[in-house]
Design a protein around this motif. Structure first.
Motif, PDB file in Angstrom:
ATOM      1  N   ARG A  83       5.107 -83.073  59.026  1.00 23.51           N
ATOM      2  CA  ARG A  83       4.618 -83.422  57.676  1.00 23.51           C
ATOM      3  C   ARG A  83       3.097 -83.257  57.661  1.00 23.51           C
ATOM      4  O   ARG A  83       2.338 -84.241  57.625  1.00 23.51           O
ATOM      5  N   TYR A 105      -4.793 -83.932  58.036  1.00 25.41           N
ATOM      6  CA  TYR A 105      -3.858 -83.384  57.034  1.00 25.41           C
ATOM      7  C   TYR A 105      -4.404 -82.090  56.434  1.00 25.41           C
ATOM      8  O   TYR A 105      -5.622 -81.904  56.342  1.00 25.41           O
ATOM      9  N   GLY A 134       2.911 -85.769  54.437  1.00 27.05           N
ATOM     10  CA  GLY A 134       2.823 -87.016  55.188  1.00 27.05           C
ATOM     11  C   GLY A 134       1.973 -88.037  54.472  1.00 27.05           C
ATOM     12  O   GLY A 134       1.826 -89.179  54.942  1.00 27.05           O
TER      13      GLY A 134
END
Ligand SMILES: Cc1ncc(COP(=O)(O)O)c(C=O)c1O
Length: 390
Positions: A83, A105, A134
């Motif tokens: 994720r 991320y 995520g």
């Protein structure tokens, strides 16, 4: 040319030396400068009390950006390979995307709702990339809190952790403490440009004792009650000096809010007397740090920016043209962003300060009227207003 006759978009004023001296003398005698010293704890307690929450609900940080980083790390940790994405609005300051990236991320920009200027939780629940996400970061644009209950429901329904970058929302939380969540942490900025400031600083607001213990841990190198680094962390701690400024600012804050309300009323009155040709978006609708003008379209926006600058009025596109137009984010993933693109070319940040003078407000509105190309003989925007400086 001198710069003194400019009306600046933002002229912060923090408590002066005299106001902070008593707090600083305490630091001198205690020789306790950082690592959750007594002033930091006092600041957190006083803010928590004003938010009608227990002390755990507030954890201070070194900036709004670090508050967002530690809120993400505490809520969900670093990104994982299955994720890797964070779904975030482009309509924000670059700090949002940068903080998300610092937590590992990959940024994916999502468009905002035209009414709320925030992510639409219902649309997000159906987002095609949700199974790779995520993290979702919602933003409180210009200090306007998003629908926290809807974000809690989004988190509960999808399992994707949600964090809110509420950098400018100190007053919104103060006025609506029921919006403080147990499951969705908020990050605040106490930068000098914000209405409540410690110079540089920030806080995570989260009514979740275990979550806030984790915020404390990730803010202090992953240490908690030992010198063992047990989780991904950083140094996001607020110093005692910044807390001293914050405490002095809290002492002054009721008066400060009254001053902002006066300036907001001046803008509203000026816009009533003399049509600026677009919507004025003023506190308390947005944070007191902002007075916004919404132009009719991009051509009107360009004309207004130019005429204001020509009249020595500084303006700012606080979120520029959206984060997706910043060179660093050129390669980031993105949905189509028609609302962000259109709003970014309509919203102008006008001068705002707690001590902005009535004649300066009148000048701003008069120039906006010119930009709207009013008919000859339009009324004087200063009519009916006090003209002496604040
Ligand atoms: C939406 C948003 N997020 C984050 C930040 C970063 O806050 P700081 O400057 O305190 O790091 C800002 C700063 O203005 C902001 O507007």
């Amino acid at each position: 040319m001198t710069y003194s006759d400019y009306v600046y978009v933002c002229r912060p004023q923090l408590p002066d030396a005299e106001a902070i001296a008593g707090y600083i003398r305490g630091i001198d005698s205690r020789r306790h400068y950082s690592n959750r010293g007594p002033l930091v704890q006092q600041l957190e307690e006083r803010i928590a009390t004003s938010f009608e929450r227990p002390a755990h609900a507030v954890r201070s940080t070194s900036s709004g950006t670090s508050a967002l980083e530690v809120a993400i790390l505490a809520k969900t940790g670093l990104a994982t390979p299955d994720r890797p994405l964070a779904l975030i609005p482009s309509f924000s300051f670059a700090a949002t995307g940068l903080a998300v990236e610092r937590c590992g991320y990959r940024v994916h920009f999502v468009d905002i709702d035209p009414e709320t200027w925030a992510l639409d939780p219902v649309a997000l629940a159906r987002h095609p990339l949700l199974d790779q996400a995520g993290l979702i970061v919602s933003v409180a644009p210009y200090g306007v809190l998003p629908d926290m209950a809807a974000l809690e429901a989004l988190h509960a329904a999808t399992g994707v952790p949600v964090v809110v970058d509420a950098a400018a929302a100190f007053e919104a939380v103060l006025d609506h403490p029921d919006q403080i969540s147990q499951s969705v942490p908020l990050s605040l900025s106490f930068h000098a440009t914000k209405t409540f400031s410690t110079g540089e600083g920030g806080a995570v607001i989260w009514d979740n004792p275990a979550g806030q213990d984790m915020v404390q841990q990730v803010s202090n190198f992953g240490f908690f009650l030992s010198r063992e680094c047990k989780v991904a962390g950083t140094n996001a701690k607020m110093s005692e000096y910044h807390a001293a400024v914050g405490l002095a600012m809290l002492d002054e804050f009721p008066a400060r809010r009254r001053d902002y309300a006066r300036v907001s009323a001046l803008y509203a009155k000026a816009a009533e007397v003399c049509d600026p040709g677009g919507a004025m978006l003023l506190p308390p609708r947005v944070s007191s740090a902002y007075a916004l003008f919404e132009a009719q379209d991009a051509a009107h926006f360009d004309r207004a920016e130019k005429i204001l600058l020509g009249g020595k009025v500084e303006t700012r596109r606080w979120y520029e043209d959206g984060q997706h137009t910043q060179p660093h984010f050129a390669a980031a993933g993105s949905d189509p962003l028609p609302v962000t693109d259109s709003l970014s070319r309509k919203l102008i940040g006008l001068p705002m300060a707690h001590d902005l003078a009535a004649h300066d407000v009148a000048r701003v509105v008069r120039l906006l009227q010119q930009a709207a190309e009013p008919a000859a003989g339009a009324p004087d925007p200063t009519h009916g207003m006090a003209t002496s400086p604040a």
